[in-house]
Design an enzyme around this catalytic site. Structure first.
Site, mmCIF file in Angstrom:
data_model
loop_
_atom_site.group_PDB
_atom_site.id
_atom_site.type_symbol
_atom_site.label_atom_id
_atom_site.label_comp_id
_atom_site.label_asym_id
_atom_site.label_seq_id
_atom_site.Cartn_x
_atom_site.Cartn_y
_atom_site.Cartn_z
ATOM 1 N N GLY A 11 0.832 -1.213 0.000
ATOM 2 C CA GLY A 11 0.000 0.000 0.000
ATOM 3 C C GLY A 11 0.859 1.253 0.000
ATOM 4 N N TYR A 12 0.206 2.399 -0.021
ATOM 5 C CA TYR A 12 0.963 3.657 -0.028
ATOM 6 C C TYR A 12 1.703 3.884 1.284
ATOM 7 C CZ TYR A 12 -1.203 5.196 -4.402
ATOM 8 O OH TYR A 12 -1.601 5.314 -5.695
ATOM 9 N N ILE A 13 1.057 3.556 2.390
ATOM 10 C CA ILE A 13 1.729 3.728 3.685
ATOM 11 C C ILE A 13 2.870 2.708 3.799
ATOM 12 C CG2 ILE A 13 1.398 3.315 6.163
ATOM 13 C CD1 ILE A 13 0.504 6.075 5.399
ATOM 14 N N CYS A 142 -4.380 10.512 9.637
ATOM 15 C CA CYS A 142 -3.704 11.675 9.030
ATOM 16 C C CYS A 142 -4.496 12.967 9.275
ATOM 17 C CB CYS A 142 -3.468 11.437 7.540
ATOM 18 S SG CYS A 142 -4.896 10.806 6.626
ATOM 19 N N ASN A 297 0.439 13.662 4.345
ATOM 20 C CA ASN A 297 -0.377 12.599 4.963
ATOM 21 C C ASN A 297 0.359 11.273 5.053
ATOM 22 O OD1 ASN A 297 -0.941 12.969 2.002
ATOM 23 N ND2 ASN A 297 -1.874 10.953 2.256
HETATM 24 N N1 LIG Z 1 -3.016 6.722 3.005
HETATM 25 C C1 LIG Z 1 -2.824 7.533 4.030
HETATM 26 O O1 LIG Z 1 -2.576 8.745 3.870
HETATM 27 C C2 LIG Z 1 -2.887 7.005 5.444
HETATM 28 C C3 LIG Z 1 -2.422 7.831 6.482
HETATM 29 C C4 LIG Z 1 -2.468 7.345 7.799
HETATM 30 C C5 LIG Z 1 -2.943 6.075 8.055
HETATM 31 N N2 LIG Z 1 -3.397 5.298 7.021
HETATM 32 C C6 LIG Z 1 -3.866 3.956 7.360
HETATM 33 O O2 LIG Z 1 -2.814 3.045 7.068
HETATM 34 C C7 LIG Z 1 -3.358 1.796 6.611
HETATM 35 C C8 LIG Z 1 -2.812 1.511 5.210
HETATM 36 O O3 LIG Z 1 -3.244 2.575 4.354
HETATM 37 P P1 LIG Z 1 -2.846 2.652 2.829
HETATM 38 O O4 LIG Z 1 -3.282 3.988 2.363
HETATM 39 O O5 LIG Z 1 -1.450 2.219 2.619
HETATM 40 O O6 LIG Z 1 -3.822 1.523 2.233
HETATM 41 P P2 LIG Z 1 -3.664 0.678 0.897
HETATM 42 O O7 LIG Z 1 -2.830 1.454 -0.074
HETATM 43 O O8 LIG Z 1 -5.016 0.245 0.479
HETATM 44 O O9 LIG Z 1 -2.824 -0.613 1.363
HETATM 45 C C9 LIG Z 1 -3.379 -1.602 2.181
HETATM 46 C C10 LIG Z 1 -2.372 -2.722 2.408
HETATM 47 O O10 LIG Z 1 -2.959 -3.683 3.274
HETATM 48 C C11 LIG Z 1 -2.787 -4.997 2.715
HETATM 49 N N3 LIG Z 1 -3.970 -5.772 3.111
HETATM 50 C C12 LIG Z 1 -5.284 -5.512 2.798
HETATM 51 N N4 LIG Z 1 -6.087 -6.427 3.385
HETATM 52 C C13 LIG Z 1 -5.256 -7.293 4.065
HETATM 53 C C14 LIG Z 1 -5.487 -8.467 4.849
HETATM 54 N N5 LIG Z 1 -6.734 -8.914 5.073
HETATM 55 N N6 LIG Z 1 -4.422 -9.086 5.383
HETATM 56 C C15 LIG Z 1 -3.158 -8.625 5.175
HETATM 57 N N7 LIG Z 1 -2.870 -7.550 4.420
HETATM 58 C C16 LIG Z 1 -3.915 -6.883 3.884
HETATM 59 C C17 LIG Z 1 -2.670 -4.771 1.227
HETATM 60 O O11 LIG Z 1 -1.818 -5.777 0.716
HETATM 61 P P3 LIG Z 1 -2.193 -6.958 -0.282
HETATM 62 O O12 LIG Z 1 -3.624 -6.764 -0.723
HETATM 63 O O13 LIG Z 1 -1.209 -6.823 -1.408
HETATM 64 O O14 LIG Z 1 -1.968 -8.167 0.559
HETATM 65 C C18 LIG Z 1 -1.944 -3.432 1.149
HETATM 66 O O15 LIG Z 1 -0.548 -3.628 1.216
HETATM 67 C C19 LIG Z 1 -4.893 1.970 6.647
HETATM 68 O O16 LIG Z 1 -5.397 1.481 7.850
HETATM 69 C C20 LIG Z 1 -5.071 3.474 6.559
HETATM 70 O O17 LIG Z 1 -6.280 3.919 7.132
HETATM 71 C C21 LIG Z 1 -3.364 5.730 5.736
#
Ligand SMILES: NC(=O)c1ccc[n+]([C@@H]2O[C@H](COP(=O)([O-])OP(=O)(O)OC[C@H]3O[C@@H](n4cnc5c(N)ncnc54)[C@H](OP(=O)(O)O)[C@@H]3O)[C@@H](O)[C@H]2O)c1
Length: 330
Positions: A11-13, A142, A297
């Site tokens: 994911g992005y994080i 964020c 973020n």
């Molecule tokens: N984006 C932001 O600005 C931001 C800021 C602060 C916090 N966050 C939080 O950080 C977390 C990640 O955000 P993100 O933006 O990176 O999301 P994302 O881009 O959708 O990435 C999600 C990640 O989780 C993995 N995943 C999904 N379902 C899973 C499962 N059941 N078991 C294991 N791995 C799983 C996915 O990997 P695969 O599908 O490849 O396995 C992917 O690597 C979220 O909780 C989000 O709310 C995000």
């Protein structure tokens, strides 16, 4: 060296965690997981990481002193069990940020409510000493990070605040959905959630102020600007004095320029860094104040703050691996 693993590395994080951890002088990355990309090199998903010799894996049989859970909310509480007791955990999701009553109000039923109290809310500016002793940290949201830091010095002057948030597309994660494809997402000023945004719960918990969020999706890839409005009586000097509580914070920069195009915080000038830029405007005649807070973020709003927390949890200077200025121009 601290052995670190990133669960949800595609994911992005996750991508930003890998990038920052790879440059951290005290860290060795021992595992990066993805179910969809297991076996693939990380640069197949994060092309900026070309040259980094790391592959995704899908199992959790790795050795790590600290595990970052960079997975969607609702997932961390299902998988956290396997890391409890063996590694320190920094959860990027919302699963352990809120006390039980607020969690129920904003998200619904929790699968592991007994674990919530074990997690420290990972906002170093408010909880530094607890984080230093913590095994389990819940990294803040964020929008919540930007808003809490703007509002915290004024938590005793108002019970309510209006919060207008301008939010980038990467805040929604890397999942494909129609709302985020280019023809739909570009050039929007889209109201995403006019009331009851889930990050409001974190602001209430940390400041006691009922903040009414309106989140707008705007046409930037990274960055958040939180504009917080509230009544304030007193002098300009008193307002500024409250913000000076952050004087010694390594990642907070007060923006106090009197003139010029950049006299207020703008996410453009923090991108790529762990800085929070905080500024203000005061309408003394009408007793109204605005405090503005700009972050990246993915860094102070996510992976940078998580590494700041890791540094504290492992007794390092909290700036380690994060001590650099933003990119400019971007
Ligand atoms: N984006 C932001 O600005 C931001 C800021 C602060 C916090 N966050 C939080 O950080 C977390 C990640 O955000 P993100 O933006 O990176 O999301 P994302 O881009 O959708 O990435 C999600 C990640 O989780 C993995 N995943 C999904 N379902 C899973 C499962 N059941 N078991 C294991 N791995 C799983 C996915 O990997 P695969 O599908 O490849 O396995 C992917 O690597 C979220 O909780 C989000 O709310 C995000």
């Amino acid at each position: 060296m601290i052995k670190a693993a990133v669960v949800g590395g595609s994911g992005y994080i996750g991508g930003e965690l890998i990038r920052l951890l790879a440059m951290h002088p005290e860290v060795e990355i021992t595992a990066v997981t993805s179910r969809r990309f297991a076996g693939k090199k990380v640069h197949k998903v994060h092309p900026n990481l070309r040259g980094l010799d790391l592959r995704f894996r899908s199992d959790y049989e790795f050795d790590a002193d600290v595990v970052f859970l960079a997975v969607p909310h609702g997932t961390s509480m299902k998988i956290v069990e396997q890391f409890l007791g063996s590694s320190k955990i920094i959860d990027m999701s919302a699963d352990f940020r809120l006390r039980s009553d607020l969690y129920r109000e904003y998200y619904g039923e929790h699968l592991r409510p007994e674990l919530i109290e074990e997690f420290v809310y990972g906002l170093p500016e408010l909880h530094r000493e607890e984080i230093k002793k913590a095994e389990l940290v819940a990294n803040p949201g964020c929008n919540a990070t930007a808003t809490i830091l703007a509002l915290y010095p004024f938590r005793d002057v108002t019970e309510e605040a209006i919060v207008d948030l301008k939010v980038s597309s990467s805040a929604g994660g890397r999942r494909e959905n129609v709302a985020s494809i280019h023809p739909e997402r570009s050039h929007v000023v889209r109201v995403y959630k006019p009331f009851h945004h889930r990050h409001e719960g974190e602001v209430i918990q940390e400041t006691g102020v009922r903040a009414m969020f309106t989140v707008h999706s705007v046409d930037i890839v990274r960055g958040i600007l939180s504009t917080v409005y509230f009544p304030f009586e007193g002098s300009l000097r008193e307002l500024l004095k409250r913000l000076l509580v952050y004087r010694d914070e390594p990642f907070i920069r007060l923006v106090t320029d009197k003139g010029g195009l950049q006299r207020f915080p703008d996410p453009k000038y923090v991108l790529g860094s762990n800085f929070v830029d905080i500024g203000f405007a005061y309408d003394k005649e009408n007793s109204r104040a605005i405090v503005l807070s700009a972050i990246d973020n993915l860094i102070k709003g996510g992976s940078g703050q998580a590494i700041q927390n890791m540094n504290l949890m492992f007794g390092l200077d909290e700036r380690t691996g994060l001590d650099y200025y933003p990119l400019y121009p971007v």
